[in-house]
Design a protein around this motif. Structure first.
Motif, PDB file in Angstrom:
ATOM      1  N   VAL A  43       0.841  -1.204   0.000  1.00 52.01           N
ATOM      2  CA  VAL A  43       0.000   0.000   0.000  1.00 52.01           C
ATOM      3  C   VAL A  43       0.872   1.249   0.000  1.00 52.01           C
ATOM      4  O   VAL A  43       0.661   2.174  -0.789  1.00 52.01           O
ATOM      5  N   LYS A  44       1.890   1.292   0.874  1.00 48.64           N
ATOM      6  CA  LYS A  44       2.776   2.465   0.941  1.00 48.64           C
ATOM      7  C   LYS A  44       3.510   2.680  -0.381  1.00 48.64           C
ATOM      8  O   LYS A  44       3.687   3.823  -0.821  1.00 48.64           O
ATOM      9  N   ALA A  45       3.938   1.606  -1.023  1.00 49.36           N
ATOM     10  CA  ALA A  45       4.627   1.723  -2.311  1.00 49.36           C
ATOM     11  C   ALA A  45       3.695   2.315  -3.363  1.00 49.36           C
ATOM     12  O   ALA A  45       4.101   3.165  -4.162  1.00 49.36           O
ATOM     13  N   LYS A  46       2.432   1.892  -3.359  1.00 51.54           N
ATOM     14  CA  LYS A  46       1.466   2.455  -4.299  1.00 51.54           C
ATOM     15  C   LYS A  46       1.213   3.928  -4.009  1.00 51.54           C
ATOM     16  O   LYS A  46       1.023   4.722  -4.925  1.00 51.54           O
ATOM     17  N   PHE A  47       1.195   4.296  -2.717  1.00 53.76           N
ATOM     18  CA  PHE A  47       1.048   5.710  -2.360  1.00 53.76           C
ATOM     19  C   PHE A  47       2.218   6.507  -2.928  1.00 53.76           C
ATOM     20  O   PHE A  47       2.038   7.615  -3.439  1.00 53.76           O
ATOM     21  N   ALA A  48       3.428   5.981  -2.799  1.00 51.66           N
ATOM     22  CA  ALA A  48       4.627   6.679  -3.275  1.00 51.66           C
ATOM     23  C   ALA A  48       4.595   6.888  -4.787  1.00 51.66           C
ATOM     24  O   ALA A  48       5.133   7.875  -5.283  1.00 51.66           O
ATOM     25  N   VAL A  53      -1.553  11.224  -3.737  1.00 55.30           N
ATOM     26  CA  VAL A  53      -1.494  10.781  -2.344  1.00 55.30           C
ATOM     27  C   VAL A  53      -0.083  10.962  -1.786  1.00 55.30           C
ATOM     28  O   VAL A  53       0.892  10.589  -2.417  1.00 55.30           O
ATOM     29  N   SER A  54       0.005  11.504  -0.570  1.00 59.44           N
ATOM     30  CA  SER A  54       1.297  11.675   0.084  1.00 59.44           C
ATOM     31  C   SER A  54       1.615  10.463   0.959  1.00 59.44           C
ATOM     32  O   SER A  54       0.955  10.226   1.969  1.00 59.44           O
ATOM     33  N   ALA A  55       2.630   9.713   0.563  1.00 60.57           N
ATOM     34  CA  ALA A  55       3.051   8.556   1.346  1.00 60.57           C
ATOM     35  C   ALA A  55       3.684   8.976   2.662  1.00 60.57           C
ATOM     36  O   ALA A  55       3.765   8.184   3.598  1.00 60.57           O
ATOM     37  N   MET A  56       4.108  10.211   2.753  1.00 60.18           N
ATOM     38  CA  MET A  56       4.786  10.684   3.965  1.00 60.18           C
ATOM     39  C   MET A  56       3.810  11.108   5.061  1.00 60.18           C
ATOM     40  O   MET A  56       4.138  11.041   6.237  1.00 60.18           O
ATOM     41  N   ARG A  57       2.605  11.524   4.697  1.00 58.35           N
ATOM     42  CA  ARG A  57       1.643  12.002   5.697  1.00 58.35           C
ATOM     43  C   ARG A  57       0.619  10.950   6.114  1.00 58.35           C
ATOM     44  O   ARG A  57      -0.133  11.170   7.047  1.00 58.35           O
ATOM     45  N   ALA A  73      -4.643  14.343   5.181  1.00 58.35           N
ATOM     46  CA  ALA A  73      -4.730  14.603   3.737  1.00 58.35           C
ATOM     47  C   ALA A  73      -5.055  16.084   3.566  1.00 58.35           C
ATOM     48  O   ALA A  73      -5.639  16.707   4.441  1.00 58.35           O
ATOM     49  N   THR A  74      -4.686  16.618   2.421  1.00 63.52           N
ATOM     50  CA  THR A  74      -4.966  18.033   2.160  1.00 63.52           C
ATOM     51  C   THR A  74      -6.324  18.245   1.517  1.00 63.52           C
ATOM     52  O   THR A  74      -6.763  19.378   1.379  1.00 63.52           O
ATOM     53  N   SER A  75      -6.993  17.137   1.125  1.00 67.38           N
ATOM     54  CA  SER A  75      -8.318  17.257   0.510  1.00 67.38           C
ATOM     55  C   SER A  75      -9.080  15.951   0.687  1.00 67.38           C
ATOM     56  O   SER A  75      -8.480  14.891   0.935  1.00 67.38           O
ATOM     57  N   GLN A  76     -10.389  16.044   0.525  1.00 66.50           N
ATOM     58  CA  GLN A  76     -11.224  14.834   0.571  1.00 66.50           C
ATOM     59  C   GLN A  76     -10.854  13.905  -0.581  1.00 66.50           C
ATOM     60  O   GLN A  76     -10.867  12.681  -0.435  1.00 66.50           O
ATOM     61  N   ALA A  77     -10.484  14.481  -1.710  1.00 70.35           N
ATOM     62  CA  ALA A  77     -10.091  13.673  -2.869  1.00 70.35           C
ATOM     63  C   ALA A  77      -8.852  12.831  -2.560  1.00 70.35           C
ATOM     64  O   ALA A  77      -8.773  11.665  -2.967  1.00 70.35           O
ATOM     65  N   GLU A  78      -7.885  13.414  -1.839  1.00 69.06           N
ATOM     66  CA  GLU A  78      -6.681  12.658  -1.468  1.00 69.06           C
ATOM     67  C   GLU A  78      -7.050  11.520  -0.516  1.00 69.06           C
ATOM     68  O   GLU A  78      -6.586  10.383  -0.662  1.00 69.06           O
ATOM     69  N   ARG A  96     -10.074   0.561   6.674  1.00 70.07           N
ATOM     70  CA  ARG A  96     -10.630   1.521   7.617  1.00 70.07           C
ATOM     71  C   ARG A  96      -9.896   2.835   7.364  1.00 70.07           C
ATOM     72  O   ARG A  96      -8.725   2.978   7.701  1.00 70.07           O
ATOM     73  N   ASN A  97     -10.594   3.776   6.750  1.00 72.99           N
ATOM     74  CA  ASN A  97      -9.974   5.032   6.352  1.00 72.99           C
ATOM     75  C   ASN A  97     -10.207   6.091   7.432  1.00 72.99           C
ATOM     76  O   ASN A  97     -11.236   6.742   7.463  1.00 72.99           O
ATOM     77  N   ASN A  98      -9.238   6.246   8.327  1.00 76.67           N
ATOM     78  CA  ASN A  98      -9.299   7.217   9.412  1.00 76.67           C
ATOM     79  C   ASN A  98      -8.450   8.449   9.148  1.00 76.67           C
ATOM     80  O   ASN A  98      -8.027   9.135  10.080  1.00 76.67           O
ATOM     81  N   ILE A  99      -8.188   8.730   7.889  1.00 74.06           N
ATOM     82  CA  ILE A  99      -7.394   9.893   7.518  1.00 74.06           C
ATOM     83  C   ILE A  99      -8.229  11.147   7.793  1.00 74.06           C
ATOM     84  O   ILE A  99      -9.410  11.206   7.481  1.00 74.06           O
ATOM     85  N   LEU A 100      -7.590  12.152   8.377  1.00 75.84           N
ATOM     86  CA  LEU A 100      -8.236  13.436   8.624  1.00 75.84           C
ATOM     87  C   LEU A 100      -7.882  14.406   7.514  1.00 75.84           C
ATOM     88  O   LEU A 100      -6.736  14.457   7.079  1.00 75.84           O
ATOM     89  N   VAL A 101      -8.862  15.173   7.064  1.00 74.23           N
ATOM     90  CA  VAL A 101      -8.632  16.161   6.027  1.00 74.23           C
ATOM     91  C   VAL A 101      -8.328  17.491   6.696  1.00 74.23           C
ATOM     92  O   VAL A 101      -9.106  17.994   7.488  1.00 74.23           O
TER      93      VAL A 101
END
Length: 105
Positions: A43-48, A53-57, A73-78, A96-101
Motif C-alpha cells: 500500500v505504501k509503495a502504491k502511495f509513493a 497521495v502523500s506517502a509521507m503524511r 490529507a490536504t483534501s477529501q479527494a486525497e 478503515r480510512n481514518n485519515i483526517l482532512v
C-alpha cells in the motif's frame, strides 16, 4: 526515479521491523505478521507512486488483512484516493480510512 527510491526506502523500513518478528496482539502467527507487513508495504509503495497521495503524511497499519489508514490529507479527494488504492491492493480484506482532512498541509 524519485518515487522508486521512496518506495524502496519505505519497503526497507517496513522489512527492517520484521527482524524481531514479534507477533503483535491480534495476530495468531509470525506468518500472519509477515503477511500483514507485506500488505502495508504494498500500500505504501502504491502511495509513493501516486501523484495525488502523500506517502509521507499517511500511515498504514494492517492486522489480519484489514488495512487502517491514518494521518492527514490536504483534501477529501486525497483521502478517497488513498482508500481506493488500499482497497485495490492484493490481499487486502477491508479498509478503515481514518485519515483526517486538513487543508493547507
Amino acid at each position: 526515479m524519485k518515487t522508486l527510491i521512496i518506495a524502496v526506502g519505505l519497503g526497507l523500513a517496513t522489512l527492517s521491523g520484521l527482524s524481531a518478528c514479534a507477533v503483535t496482539s491480534g495476530q495468531s502467527t509470525v506468518g500472519q505478521y509477515v503477511d500483514d507487513a507485506t500488505i502495508s508495504t504494498r500500500v505504501k509503495a502504491k502511495f509513493a507512486e501516486d501523484k495525488q497521495v502523500s506517502a509521507m503524511r499517511i500511515e498504514v497499519e494492517t492486522l489480519k488483512g484489514v488495512v487502517q489508514l491514518s494521518g492527514f490529507a490536504t483534501s477529501q479527494a486525497e483521502k478517497d484516493r488513498a482508500g481506493e488504492i488500499a482497497r485495490n491492493t492484493k490481499d487486502v480484506k477491508d479498509v478503515r480510512n481514518n485519515i483526517l482532512v486538513r487543508a493547507g498541509n
